[in-house]
Design an enzyme around this catalytic site. Structure first.
Site, PDB file in Angstrom:
ATOM      1  N   SER A   7     104.873  57.710 -12.642  1.00 39.21           N
ATOM      2  CA  SER A   7     103.891  57.219 -11.672  1.00 39.21           C
ATOM      3  C   SER A   7     104.333  57.660 -10.283  1.00 39.21           C
ATOM      4  O   SER A   7     105.157  58.552 -10.137  1.00 39.21           O
ATOM      5  CB  SER A   7     103.782  55.692 -11.764  1.00 39.21           C
ATOM      6  OG  SER A   7     105.036  55.108 -11.473  1.00 39.21           O
ATOM      7  N   GLY A   8     103.791  57.027  -9.249  1.00 41.30           N
ATOM      8  CA  GLY A   8     104.107  57.431  -7.877  1.00 41.30           C
ATOM      9  C   GLY A   8     105.585  57.337  -7.549  1.00 41.30           C
ATOM     10  O   GLY A   8     106.156  58.226  -6.905  1.00 41.30           O
ATOM     11  N   HIS A   9     106.229  56.254  -7.982  1.00 38.46           N
ATOM     12  CA  HIS A   9     107.659  56.102  -7.732  1.00 38.46           C
ATOM     13  C   HIS A   9     108.441  57.217  -8.426  1.00 38.46           C
ATOM     14  O   HIS A   9     109.422  57.740  -7.888  1.00 38.46           O
ATOM     15  CB  HIS A   9     108.118  54.721  -8.212  1.00 38.46           C
ATOM     16  CG  HIS A   9     109.524  54.398  -7.851  1.00 38.46           C
ATOM     17  ND1 HIS A   9     109.944  54.218  -6.551  1.00 38.46           N
ATOM     18  CD2 HIS A   9     110.622  54.221  -8.623  1.00 38.46           C
ATOM     19  CE1 HIS A   9     111.232  53.947  -6.529  1.00 38.46           C
ATOM     20  NE2 HIS A   9     111.665  53.946  -7.785  1.00 38.46           N
ATOM     21  N   GLY A  58     109.184  51.190 -10.065  1.00 38.62           N
ATOM     22  CA  GLY A  58     109.468  50.363  -8.898  1.00 38.62           C
ATOM     23  C   GLY A  58     109.545  48.882  -9.186  1.00 38.62           C
ATOM     24  O   GLY A  58     110.269  48.149  -8.514  1.00 38.62           O
ATOM     25  N   HIS A 123     127.168  46.513   7.254  1.00 35.60           N
ATOM     26  CA  HIS A 123     128.446  46.334   6.563  1.00 35.60           C
ATOM     27  C   HIS A 123     128.506  45.084   5.677  1.00 35.60           C
ATOM     28  O   HIS A 123     127.846  44.085   5.919  1.00 35.60           O
ATOM     29  CB  HIS A 123     129.572  46.257   7.601  1.00 35.60           C
ATOM     30  CG  HIS A 123     129.411  45.095   8.540  1.00 35.60           C
ATOM     31  ND1 HIS A 123     129.913  43.843   8.255  1.00 35.60           N
ATOM     32  CD2 HIS A 123     128.773  44.996   9.725  1.00 35.60           C
ATOM     33  CE1 HIS A 123     129.606  43.018   9.252  1.00 35.60           C
ATOM     34  NE2 HIS A 123     128.909  43.696  10.158  1.00 35.60           N
ATOM     35  N   HIS A 132     115.305  45.611  -5.150  1.00 34.53           N
ATOM     36  CA  HIS A 132     114.499  46.678  -4.543  1.00 34.53           C
ATOM     37  C   HIS A 132     114.388  46.390  -3.058  1.00 34.53           C
ATOM     38  O   HIS A 132     113.812  45.382  -2.645  1.00 34.53           O
ATOM     39  CB  HIS A 132     113.112  46.722  -5.181  1.00 34.53           C
ATOM     40  CG  HIS A 132     112.244  47.842  -4.690  1.00 34.53           C
ATOM     41  ND1 HIS A 132     111.117  48.237  -5.339  1.00 34.53           N
ATOM     42  CD2 HIS A 132     112.336  48.661  -3.605  1.00 34.53           C
ATOM     43  CE1 HIS A 132     110.540  49.237  -4.685  1.00 34.53           C
ATOM     44  NE2 HIS A 132     111.278  49.508  -3.629  1.00 34.53           N
ATOM     45  N   ILE A 153     108.370  45.722   2.520  1.00 26.69           N
ATOM     46  CA  ILE A 153     108.392  46.766   3.541  1.00 26.69           C
ATOM     47  C   ILE A 153     108.492  46.171   4.951  1.00 26.69           C
ATOM     48  O   ILE A 153     107.808  45.210   5.298  1.00 26.69           O
ATOM     49  CB  ILE A 153     107.152  47.677   3.392  1.00 26.69           C
ATOM     50  CG1 ILE A 153     107.291  48.933   4.239  1.00 26.69           C
ATOM     51  CG2 ILE A 153     105.865  46.924   3.688  1.00 26.69           C
ATOM     52  CD1 ILE A 153     106.261  50.003   3.907  1.00 26.69           C
TER      53      ILE A 153
END
Length: 195
Positions: A7-9, A58, A123, A132, A153
């Site tokens: 797929s897109g991922h 994803g 860190h 994810h 996002i």
């Protein structure tokens, strides 16, 4: 090598493999209507257990179910050459780091994680398996993220925060408090709307 998930991922992961001069034998996908993705054939069964694979899906829960089903495969990690990864980072099998991501010193990232485009991880962070981190996420130092959590996002997480297992952090959320297991969080500051 093979990519499990057409797929897109999968397209993005295929291009990371290409950037690393790896030969992709085929995509693997259970959807028998799919025949080709990019320049690659799609097969519908795992050919054998002696293959190198990245799960190019994803969705964290589906990615985990594939790994649980095919534990015998050799899962490799992929890093885009335009990512910046400290030499003191520990990254486990199956994890993919996309272009523009920055991962700073003493970060520990578990198995089958996605560190997506332009994510910034400071860190001493610890990410469990199947996390994810979406594009343009900013994570300050000493943040811990539990198994299967999806950070949406453009989210931001201040230093020292602990986020539980299988959480969903909405797009653009600003996390300034610890988040319990299974919570869905949205807004600025982040507010739990479902648990």
């Amino acid at each position: 090598m093979y990519l499990y998930g057409a797929s897109g991922h999968g397209k993005v992961i295929a291009e990371i493999a290409e950037e690393n001069n790896l030969i992709i034998e085929a995509f693997i996908d259970q959807d028998k209507s799919k025949k080709q993705l990019l320049d690659y054939h799609i097969i519908h069964e795992v050919p054998n257990s002696n293959i190198d694979v990245v799960v190019s899906i994803g969705n964290n829960l589906i990615r985990k179910s594939v790994v649980d089903l095919y534990q015998q495969l050799n899962y490799i990690k992929l890093f885009h050459p335009k990512s910046i990864i400290s030499k003191r980072v520990r990254i486990e099998e199956g994890t993919v780091v996309m272009a523009g991501a920055t991962i700073n010193s003493e970060v520990a990232i578990g198995k089958h994680c996605i560190i997506n485009t332009n994510a910034s991880i400071d860190h001493d962070c610890i990410f469990d398996n199947f996390v994810h981190i979406s594009p343009n996420v900013s994570i300050a130092g000493n943040v811990e993220i539990g198994e299967g959590t999806h950070i949406g996002i453009g989210s931001s997480i201040i230093q020292g925060i602990k986020i539980g297992r299988w959480c969903t952090i909405g797009a653009g959320a600003v996390i300034i408090r610890d988040i319990p297991d299974g919570a869905t969080v949205v807004g600025n500051p982040g507010k739990v709307i479902r648990s």
